[in-house]
Scaffold this active site. Structure first.
Site, PDB file in Angstrom:
ATOM      1  N   ASP A  17       0.827  -1.206   0.000  1.00  0.00           N
ATOM      2  CA  ASP A  17       0.000   0.000   0.000  1.00  0.00           C
ATOM      3  C   ASP A  17       0.863   1.258   0.000  1.00  0.00           C
ATOM      4  O   ASP A  17       1.978   1.255   0.533  1.00  0.00           O
ATOM      5  CB  ASP A  17      -0.904  -0.008   1.237  1.00  0.00           C
ATOM      6  CG  ASP A  17      -2.063   0.955   1.123  1.00  0.00           C
ATOM      7  OD1 ASP A  17      -2.385   1.365  -0.008  1.00  0.00           O
ATOM      8  OD2 ASP A  17      -2.652   1.290   2.158  1.00  0.00           O
ATOM      9  N   ASN A  65     -10.664  -2.874  -6.079  1.00  0.00           N
ATOM     10  CA  ASN A  65      -9.927  -1.843  -6.796  1.00  0.00           C
ATOM     11  C   ASN A  65     -10.572  -1.419  -8.118  1.00  0.00           C
ATOM     12  O   ASN A  65     -10.197  -0.394  -8.700  1.00  0.00           O
ATOM     13  CB  ASN A  65      -8.488  -2.295  -7.067  1.00  0.00           C
ATOM     14  CG  ASN A  65      -7.613  -2.272  -5.840  1.00  0.00           C
ATOM     15  OD1 ASN A  65      -6.618  -2.986  -5.762  1.00  0.00           O
ATOM     16  ND2 ASN A  65      -7.966  -1.468  -4.846  1.00  0.00           N
TER      17      ASN A  65
END
EC number: 2.5.1.-
Length: 239
Positions: A17, A65
């Site tokens: 991330d 996503n």
């Protein structure tokens, strides 16, 4: 850069991330950060043998996503194609066995073809087992596994009374992998984001503020050293 491989993890999973924030801090578009993150993957994969890590699983693209902008999603898919094309030969030559987990149905057939070819090319390698979670979600994985299990029961191939944890695990995308010993999330976020929900039931977790493009092998080593000092009890009480 020695580390304690005897007490270290066999399988490490990473939520990579912070790519977008890393780029924005530099006044660059988010895809610039994703490109930097892809380069960092190579460094971490290459460091694994020296750290005694046999299995590395990385979270590349989640089922959630798809909610990102079309430009970012399209850019990520193009990046995955370039990564596989450019890295395939080196991954093979360095003894890395590559697997992909996740639902491939929604992915473009040209990308799926590259994924299949890379898996076939590296299937006999044993130095490092690199698993890439692409269009992956933990809940989605369990749902798909349950559906396959139900079909086996409906077809009379499986007795429902014999179904246990091991049975369901054998239908998961990760059925050939050991459960992760350690799950790392970069960028300072302290959540698991639907990653390996079943498999990480007894994993150790480490949340680091470092953004993924800045996650060096030296930082990785520090986390592994901390892990080697932990006492894993798996629900038991050790004397």
């Amino acid at each position: 850069m020695a580390t304690d491989t005897q007490n270290g993890p066999q399988h490490v999973a990473i939520v990579m991330d912070g790519n977008g924030r890393w780029a924005q801090q530099r006044g660059r578009p988010r895809l610039f950060g994703h490109q930097a993150g892809a380069k960092r993957v190579r460094d971490i994969v290459e460091a694994c043998p020296g750290f005694g890590i046999e299995y590395l699983t990385i979270f590349a693209f989640s089922t959630e996503n798809w909610k990102r902008t079309q430009a970012e999603v399209s850019g990520l898919m193009a990046l995955f194609r370039r990564y596989i094309t450019r890295e395939a030969r080196e991954l093979f030559e360095k003894g890395v066995c590559v697997r992909f987990i996740g639902d491939r149905v929604r992915l473009d057939p040209s990308l799926v073809k590259l994924m299949d070819e890379l898996e076939d090319l590296t299937k006999d390698n044993t130095l490092v087992n690199l698993t890439i979670a692409l269009n992956y979600g933990g809940r989605d994985e369990v749902a798909r596994a349950t559906k396959r299990l139900a079909k086996e029961v409906a077809a009379g191939k499986l007795d429902p009374d014999t179904v246990d944890e091991q049975t369901l695990a054998s239908f998961l995308d990760t059925c050939v992998l050991p459960d992760p010993d350690l799950v790392i999330r970069t960028s300072g976020e302290a959540r698991i984001s639907n990653f390996l929900l079943w498999q990480s039931a007894y994993s150790e977790y480490e949340f680091t503020p470092v953004l993924w493009p800045d996650f060096t092998p030296e930082i990785f080593k520090g986390i592994l050293d901390n892990y080697s000092k932990r006492e894993r009890r798996f629900g038991a009480v050790l004397s």
